[in-house]
Scaffold this active site. Structure first.
Site, short mmCIF file in Angstrom:
data_model
loop_
_atom_site.label_atom_id
_atom_site.label_comp_id
_atom_site.label_asym_id
_atom_site.label_seq_id
_atom_site.Cartn_x
_atom_site.Cartn_y
_atom_site.Cartn_z
N LYS A 125 0.83 -1.20 0.00
CA LYS A 125 0.00 0.00 0.00
C LYS A 125 0.86 1.26 0.00
O LYS A 125 0.59 2.21 -0.72
CB LYS A 125 -0.96 -0.03 1.18
CG LYS A 125 -2.03 -1.13 1.02
CD LYS A 125 -2.98 -1.18 2.17
CE LYS A 125 -4.08 -2.21 1.92
NZ LYS A 125 -3.58 -3.59 1.80
N LYS A 160 -8.40 1.87 5.15
CA LYS A 160 -7.92 0.49 5.16
C LYS A 160 -6.63 0.37 5.96
O LYS A 160 -5.85 1.32 6.07
CB LYS A 160 -7.71 -0.02 3.74
CG LYS A 160 -6.86 0.84 2.82
CD LYS A 160 -6.91 0.28 1.40
CE LYS A 160 -6.21 1.18 0.40
NZ LYS A 160 -6.29 0.66 -0.98
N ARG A 210 -6.55 -5.49 -11.83
CA ARG A 210 -5.22 -6.01 -11.56
C ARG A 210 -4.45 -6.03 -12.89
O ARG A 210 -4.80 -6.75 -13.82
CB ARG A 210 -5.29 -7.40 -10.97
CG ARG A 210 -3.97 -8.18 -10.93
CD ARG A 210 -2.85 -7.49 -10.16
NE ARG A 210 -3.21 -7.15 -8.79
CZ ARG A 210 -3.10 -8.01 -7.77
NH1 ARG A 210 -2.68 -9.25 -7.99
NH2 ARG A 210 -3.43 -7.63 -6.57
N ARG A 225 -11.77 -6.80 -11.18
CA ARG A 225 -12.46 -7.51 -10.11
C ARG A 225 -13.63 -6.66 -9.65
O ARG A 225 -13.44 -5.64 -8.99
CB ARG A 225 -11.46 -7.82 -8.99
CG ARG A 225 -10.32 -8.73 -9.48
CD ARG A 225 -9.09 -8.65 -8.63
NE ARG A 225 -8.52 -7.33 -8.61
CZ ARG A 225 -7.48 -6.97 -7.84
NH1 ARG A 225 -6.91 -7.87 -7.05
NH2 ARG A 225 -7.02 -5.74 -7.88
N ARG A 233 -16.02 -3.84 -2.09
CA ARG A 233 -14.71 -4.42 -2.40
C ARG A 233 -14.80 -5.32 -3.62
O ARG A 233 -15.71 -6.13 -3.75
CB ARG A 233 -14.19 -5.24 -1.21
CG ARG A 233 -14.04 -4.43 0.07
CD ARG A 233 -13.76 -5.33 1.25
NE ARG A 233 -14.85 -6.25 1.51
CZ ARG A 233 -14.82 -7.24 2.38
NH1 ARG A 233 -13.73 -7.44 3.09
NH2 ARG A 233 -15.86 -8.02 2.55
N ASP A 273 -2.72 -2.37 -8.91
CA ASP A 273 -4.16 -2.25 -8.74
C ASP A 273 -4.59 -0.85 -9.15
O ASP A 273 -4.06 0.14 -8.63
CB ASP A 273 -4.57 -2.53 -7.29
CG ASP A 273 -4.44 -4.01 -6.94
OD1 ASP A 273 -4.23 -4.83 -7.84
OD2 ASP A 273 -4.56 -4.33 -5.74
N GLU A 281 -2.64 0.40 -5.39
CA GLU A 281 -1.68 -0.45 -4.69
C GLU A 281 -0.65 -0.98 -5.69
O GLU A 281 -0.92 -1.08 -6.89
CB GLU A 281 -2.37 -1.64 -4.00
CG GLU A 281 -3.26 -1.27 -2.84
CD GLU A 281 -3.78 -2.48 -2.09
OE1 GLU A 281 -3.20 -3.59 -2.25
OE2 GLU A 281 -4.75 -2.34 -1.33
N ASN A 283 1.46 -4.48 -5.81
CA ASN A 283 1.60 -5.79 -5.18
C ASN A 283 2.86 -6.48 -5.68
O ASN A 283 3.03 -6.67 -6.89
CB ASN A 283 0.38 -6.65 -5.50
CG ASN A 283 -0.89 -6.07 -4.90
OD1 ASN A 283 -1.24 -6.39 -3.78
ND2 ASN A 283 -1.57 -5.20 -5.64
#
Length: 314
Positions: A125, A160, A210, A225, A233, A273, A281, A283
């Site tokens: 993050k 978050k 993603r 997603r 979410r 993301d 984000e 990852n």
């Protein structure tokens, strides 16, 4: 080549969707030898090298009993051709210690992907701070007053925890500020823990995309997603629906801007993301979605990954 996958227990794999399994399957198709271990199997003793109690495996093609063990050697990590760190989050103390063991293995000659130091340096993050020009307004703090001020400015926000995964601990607070105080207390533990707040991006209804970046280059399809029902979410673990789609011009702009920089730091595989036009984000631990994109879009993501791995080892 001998490829050692450091991952979660093999018996926990859901092979119909697991990205590490898809990597193994493509590597085996090319004749590479597969080895597997968990982080707990890695050790170091003075006077020796970082080593792991491994299992040499062979894929069976069966959906359930998907591997057989052909041997259980203990090997120095420097004696295999590549070590692939694929342990899922959380990035806890044991994960942190594992990166130090893997970094020592690098000093002894091991080739580790993703690079251990870069795994530590890119918390998933907080790594977006370096690329803030691509992000929606964001706040990182442990101070409740700053969170309240941010909400007063933007009116609709997402809160978050910094160590969450799979959508855990994510809250949306709208203009009315309902339960904002309670949510802040839950996430910052009365000022003891840092949290992240971001302006809500309404394009989440179109999916939390993603975007995979392999060897510095974007896969031409993302997996959007999409939240289902009343859920905010989009994470697949939270019930989101994954839909493969071509990268937008903005998706490609973000991926091509970040890709070479991250690849130069030893991050062979990265999952960005993106919601709407905004990076949320980065990852780096064990990015997923290989199988979903391959099955839906027809683009062979595992092939692109193993191609990049072989090129990095050449």
């Amino acid at each position: 080549m001998k490829l050692l996958f450091v991952a979660d227990p093999l018996d926990h794999f859901k092979t119909y969707k697991d990205t590490t399994f898809s990597m193994m399957r493509e590597a085996a198709r090319r004749g590479h030898e597969l080895l597997a271990c968990e982080p707990r199997h890695i050790s170091w003793k003075s006077g020796g090298k970082v080593a792991a109690a491994c299992r040499q495996i062979e894929l069976t093609g069966d959906a359930h009993d998907w591997y057989v063990v052909r041997g259980e050697p203990k090997l120095a990590l420097a004696d295999v051709d590549a070590v692939l760190m694929r342990k899922d989050p959380p990035f806890d103390s044991e994960y942190f210690y594992a990166t130090h063991l893997l970094e020592q293995a690098e000093r002894e000659g091991a080739r580790v992907f993703n690079r251990p130091a870069s795994l530590r340096d890119h918390p998933e993050k907080l790594a977006v701070m370096e690329f803030a020009r691509f992000c929606s307004p964001t706040l990182v703090t442990r101070e409740a007053g700053e969170v309240r001020d941010f909400h007063a400015e933007h009116r609709d926000v997402i809160l978050k925890p910094l160590d969450g995964m799979g959508g855990m601990g994510i809250f949306r607070v709208r203009d009315d500020g309902l339960n904002l105080g309670s949510i802040i207390e839950t996430l910052n533990h009365h000022g003891a823990t840092t949290l992240m707040v971001q302006r809500f991006v309404p394009e989440i209804t179109q999916g939390d995309k993603r975007i995979l970046v392999i060897g510095g280059k974007p896969v031409p399809f993302s997996l959007a997603r999409i939240p289902q029902g009343t859920e905010v979410r989009g994470n697949l673990a939270a019930g989101g629906k994954g839909v493969a789609q071509p990268l937008s011009a903005r998706d490609r702009e973000i991926a091509e801007a970040l890709g070479p920089t991250l690849a130069a730091r030893g991050l062979l595989l990265v999952g960005l993301d993106v919601i709407g036009d905004y990076l949320t984000e980065i990852n780096v631990t064990s990015p997923t979605c290989f199988q979903e994109i391959t099955q839906q879009a027809g683009f062979d993501v595992p092939k692109m990954f193993v191609d990049a791995l072989e090129a990095a080892l050449a």
